[in-house]
Design a protein around this motif. Sequence first.
Motif, mmCIF file in Angstrom:
data_model
loop_
_atom_site.group_PDB
_atom_site.id
_atom_site.type_symbol
_atom_site.label_atom_id
_atom_site.label_comp_id
_atom_site.label_asym_id
_atom_site.label_seq_id
_atom_site.Cartn_x
_atom_site.Cartn_y
_atom_site.Cartn_z
ATOM 1 N N GLU A 393 0.823 -1.215 0.000
ATOM 2 C CA GLU A 393 0.000 0.000 0.000
ATOM 3 C C GLU A 393 0.854 1.261 0.000
ATOM 4 O OE1 GLU A 393 -2.796 -0.404 3.149
ATOM 5 O OE2 GLU A 393 -4.068 -1.749 1.964
ATOM 6 N N ARG A 394 2.068 1.162 0.525
ATOM 7 C CA ARG A 394 2.960 2.326 0.536
ATOM 8 C C ARG A 394 3.784 2.420 -0.742
ATOM 9 N NH1 ARG A 394 1.430 1.331 5.040
ATOM 10 N NH2 ARG A 394 1.250 2.950 6.626
ATOM 11 N N GLY A 395 3.551 1.507 -1.671
ATOM 12 C CA GLY A 395 4.261 1.540 -2.946
ATOM 13 C C GLY A 395 5.709 1.096 -2.819
ATOM 14 N N ILE A 396 6.040 0.322 -1.783
ATOM 15 C CA ILE A 396 7.432 -0.148 -1.629
ATOM 16 C C ILE A 396 7.650 -1.373 -2.532
ATOM 17 C CG2 ILE A 396 9.149 -1.099 -0.020
ATOM 18 C CD1 ILE A 396 7.678 0.447 2.224
ATOM 19 N N ARG A 397 8.639 -1.284 -3.415
ATOM 20 C CA ARG A 397 8.955 -2.404 -4.306
ATOM 21 C C ARG A 397 9.895 -3.344 -3.557
ATOM 22 N NH1 ARG A 397 12.669 -1.699 -8.754
ATOM 23 N NH2 ARG A 397 12.565 -3.640 -9.920
ATOM 24 N N VAL A 398 9.523 -4.610 -3.470
ATOM 25 C CA VAL A 398 10.375 -5.557 -2.726
ATOM 26 C C VAL A 398 11.035 -6.515 -3.717
ATOM 27 C CG1 VAL A 398 10.430 -7.295 -0.895
ATOM 28 C CG2 VAL A 398 8.796 -5.409 -0.775
ATOM 29 N N ILE A 399 12.358 -6.571 -3.661
ATOM 30 C CA ILE A 399 13.087 -7.503 -4.540
ATOM 31 C C ILE A 399 13.736 -8.555 -3.642
ATOM 32 C CG2 ILE A 399 14.959 -7.720 -6.230
ATOM 33 C CD1 ILE A 399 14.537 -4.649 -6.733
ATOM 34 N N GLU A 400 13.420 -9.819 -3.916
ATOM 35 C CA GLU A 400 13.980 -10.911 -3.106
ATOM 36 C C GLU A 400 15.041 -11.628 -3.912
ATOM 37 O OE1 GLU A 400 9.802 -12.475 -1.648
ATOM 38 O OE2 GLU A 400 11.371 -14.000 -1.515
ATOM 39 N N THR A 401 16.224 -11.804 -3.346
ATOM 40 C CA THR A 401 17.215 -12.636 -4.044
ATOM 41 C C THR A 401 17.801 -13.640 -3.045
ATOM 42 O OG1 THR A 401 19.022 -11.113 -3.595
ATOM 43 C CG2 THR A 401 17.864 -10.784 -5.653
ATOM 44 N N ARG A 402 18.397 -14.676 -3.582
ATOM 45 C CA ARG A 402 19.002 -15.698 -2.718
ATOM 46 C C ARG A 402 20.400 -16.023 -3.231
ATOM 47 N NH1 ARG A 402 13.758 -16.078 -2.200
ATOM 48 N NH2 ARG A 402 12.863 -16.757 -0.225
ATOM 49 N N ASP A 403 21.345 -16.189 -2.311
ATOM 50 C CA ASP A 403 22.709 -16.493 -2.719
ATOM 51 C C ASP A 403 23.278 -17.555 -1.782
ATOM 52 O OD1 ASP A 403 25.314 -16.598 -3.451
ATOM 53 O OD2 ASP A 403 25.799 -14.503 -3.017
ATOM 54 N N ALA A 404 23.163 -18.810 -2.242
ATOM 55 C CA ALA A 404 23.608 -19.924 -1.384
ATOM 56 C C ALA A 404 25.129 -19.965 -1.288
ATOM 57 C CB ALA A 404 23.078 -21.231 -1.947
ATOM 58 N N SER A 405 25.836 -19.271 -2.215
ATOM 59 C CA SER A 405 27.295 -19.364 -2.234
ATOM 60 C C SER A 405 27.950 -18.454 -1.187
ATOM 61 C CB SER A 405 27.821 -19.020 -3.627
ATOM 62 O OG SER A 405 27.594 -17.639 -3.870
ATOM 63 N N ALA A 406 27.183 -17.491 -0.631
ATOM 64 C CA ALA A 406 27.778 -16.591 0.376
ATOM 65 C C ALA A 406 27.927 -17.357 1.684
ATOM 66 C CB ALA A 406 26.886 -15.371 0.570
ATOM 67 N N ARG A 407 29.146 -17.709 2.038
ATOM 68 C CA ARG A 407 29.366 -18.664 3.128
ATOM 69 C C ARG A 407 30.213 -18.091 4.266
ATOM 70 N NH1 ARG A 407 26.046 -22.838 3.907
ATOM 71 N NH2 ARG A 407 25.251 -23.563 1.918
ATOM 72 N N ASP A 408 30.331 -16.764 4.367
ATOM 73 C CA ASP A 408 31.118 -16.187 5.474
ATOM 74 C C ASP A 408 30.531 -16.614 6.819
ATOM 75 O OD1 ASP A 408 32.685 -15.001 3.705
ATOM 76 O OD2 ASP A 408 31.973 -12.938 4.014
ATOM 77 N N TYR A 409 29.201 -16.706 6.838
ATOM 78 C CA TYR A 409 28.475 -17.168 8.041
ATOM 79 C C TYR A 409 27.546 -18.283 7.577
ATOM 80 C CZ TYR A 409 30.166 -12.792 9.914
ATOM 81 O OH TYR A 409 30.970 -11.777 10.331
ATOM 82 N N ALA A 410 27.045 -19.089 8.520
ATOM 83 C CA ALA A 410 26.142 -20.172 8.112
ATOM 84 C C ALA A 410 24.981 -19.576 7.308
ATOM 85 C CB ALA A 410 25.635 -20.878 9.364
ATOM 86 N N GLY A 411 24.414 -18.525 7.858
ATOM 87 C CA GLY A 411 23.341 -17.826 7.147
ATOM 88 C C GLY A 411 23.473 -16.346 7.430
ATOM 89 N N SER A 412 23.223 -15.533 6.432
ATOM 90 C CA SER A 412 23.255 -14.088 6.687
ATOM 91 C C SER A 412 22.206 -13.415 5.817
ATOM 92 C CB SER A 412 24.651 -13.513 6.424
ATOM 93 O OG SER A 412 24.996 -13.711 5.080
ATOM 94 N N ILE A 413 21.856 -12.184 6.208
ATOM 95 C CA ILE A 413 20.790 -11.448 5.505
ATOM 96 C C ILE A 413 21.355 -10.095 5.096
ATOM 97 C CG2 ILE A 413 18.460 -10.465 5.704
ATOM 98 C CD1 ILE A 413 17.965 -12.559 7.960
ATOM 99 N N HIS A 414 21.159 -9.764 3.827
ATOM 100 C CA HIS A 414 21.637 -8.471 3.317
ATOM 101 C C HIS A 414 20.419 -7.677 2.843
ATOM 102 C CE1 HIS A 414 24.199 -5.657 1.065
ATOM 103 N NE2 HIS A 414 23.281 -5.745 0.108
ATOM 104 N N LEU A 415 20.268 -6.453 3.337
ATOM 105 C CA LEU A 415 19.150 -5.597 2.917
ATOM 106 C C LEU A 415 19.698 -4.329 2.299
ATOM 107 C CD1 LEU A 415 16.775 -5.658 6.043
ATOM 108 C CD2 LEU A 415 16.876 -7.273 4.148
#
Length: 526
Positions: A393-415
């Motif tokens: 409703e606020r017109g925010i465009r959300v783009i989701e991507t996934r990168d299984a190769s980024a392995r610095d940590y078991a799992g991490s989130i980039h925004l």
Amino acid sequence: MSKVLVSDPIDQAGIDILSQVATVDVKTGLKPAELIEIIGEYDALMIRSGTRVTQEIIEAGTQLKIIGRAGVGVDNVDVPAATRKGIVVVNSPEGNTIAAAEHALAMMLSLSRHIPDANASVKKGEWDRKTFVGAEVYKKTLGVVGLGKIGSHVANVAKAMGMKLLAYDPFISTERAEQLGCQLVDLDLLFQQADYITLHIPKTPETTNLINAKTLGKMKPTARIINCARGGIIDEAALAAAIREGKIAGAALDVFDSEPLGESELRSLGKDIILTPHLGASTTEAQVNVAIDVAEQIRDVLLGLPARSAVNIPGLGPDVLEELKPYMQLSETLGNLVGQLAGGRVETLTVRLQGELATNKSQPLVVAALKGLLYQALRERVNYVNATIEAKERGIRVIETRDASARDYAGSIHLEATGSLGTHSVTGALLGDKEIHLTDVDGFPINVPPSKYMLFTLHRDMPGIIGKLGSLLGSFNVNIASMQVGRKIVRGDAVMALSIDDPLPDGILDEITKVPGIRDAYTVTL
Ligand SMILES: NC(=O)c1ccc[n+]([C@@H]2O[C@H](COP(=O)([O-])OP(=O)(O)OC[C@H]3O[C@@H](n4cnc5c(N)ncnc54)[C@H](O)[C@@H]3O)[C@@H](O)[C@H]2O)c1
Ligand SMILES: O=C(O)[C@H](O)COP(=O)(O)O
């Protein structure tokens, strides 16, 4: 059988739904002590704005599983206290939107044409046509403060009445405002140009006394203000003085600092003010909508099913939730942080789920990021259930991507978010499966746990800069709890992340950016 207490007037449609699964007692007008005495017997409490559900009441509600607010505002419920006790709090975010919007519009027209006072005069036996000459709204400028659900409907109708529309909402995109026929402006311009100002914002620390002697002084002497949002957004004494002294033309208020309204100068301002007793949601239709919406949720929770509009817990399956819980908190914190760095009016949010999080099962993490991003705009009213729709409703465009190769940590989130302060990014991971760490800000590697108050600078990596910033903060009595610099190359650009003990005092950010070598500074509250 479960027991439900209904402590405010609720439409029978809601009582009928509750009665399918519980014994329902309707006891309205209870004093706090009376409620405390009986609440221990009940599994659910259903209320409107009349019952104040304090921590004491929640503590006494030893069997309580759910509190249902048949309406929008949960400011009469101590939600953190309920959350701590594991009590679900639900509301009806949309059931009374139209009713509240129509009340605001009715107030605007009634104020313009003096309808309440003209009506009272005729009923007294008079026939006075001179006193009640009004003003047209056609071609006048309406300033809408808060372009959410109610503000948007008001804007739509006002546009159809031929009004010019200005809007102020730091969390709405220009495109969304344009779709509604509104020109998005800053608050000062809105105050200066509007003939009518209508408030449709939550009461938060930022909006408390938003309308005060200073802001009233910026308005046209012909301006009229309508508040069908929340009491406390207007300084009532300043408003009364402004109307009495002819600084503005009038006001129509449905909500008050303290309700019911007690002794007040507002009552003595004649036809230039209209006062209604919090009637925004009081239509037959809205009361049926909110009663059904909330009663269904109470019924479901009592049957062990999830609620669709919980304001304090995610409406997700318990198994998924358990697995993702620490990452949900990480994603939400990062969303809140990047939203503040990007400056609020976010147009695009990119969420990249990395390492072991790069699976479809992690989709709730995107919702958590949105919940964090919208927290500054919606506070406790944004939840895992409504975050996606609120963002849309606020017109925010959300783009989701996934990168299984980024392995610095078991799992991490980039925004990465683009908003009124430009594009900013943050990355975070969990240390020891639980502890949240920021691992990157704007592409600069760091490793710090987030804290309530933080300061970030973008600066040139050169000798003396840390000392200068430390002294400057010291001169404003700001205590630094921790500090870390992230850089890619020696003596190149760098980011400093500081945890501070208190919020940064007003005006200090400008001083920080005057320090030679510091290009930008941002402060956030998490
Ligand atoms: N009088 C009544 O009976 C009645 C009935 C329903 C709702 N309400 C009240 O009306 C208000 C609006 O409700 P809604 O359902 O439209 O809510 P909403 O969440 O859909 O919209 C609120 C908007 O305010 C914006 N906002 C937040 N902080 C702001 C700020 N500092 N400045 C400008 N804009 C800001 C948000 O971005 C959002 O777009 C709420 O306060 C609600 O409690 C009153
Ligand atoms: O937040 C709301 O829904 C409105 O303020 C309505 O309150 P009410 O249910 O007491 O009419």
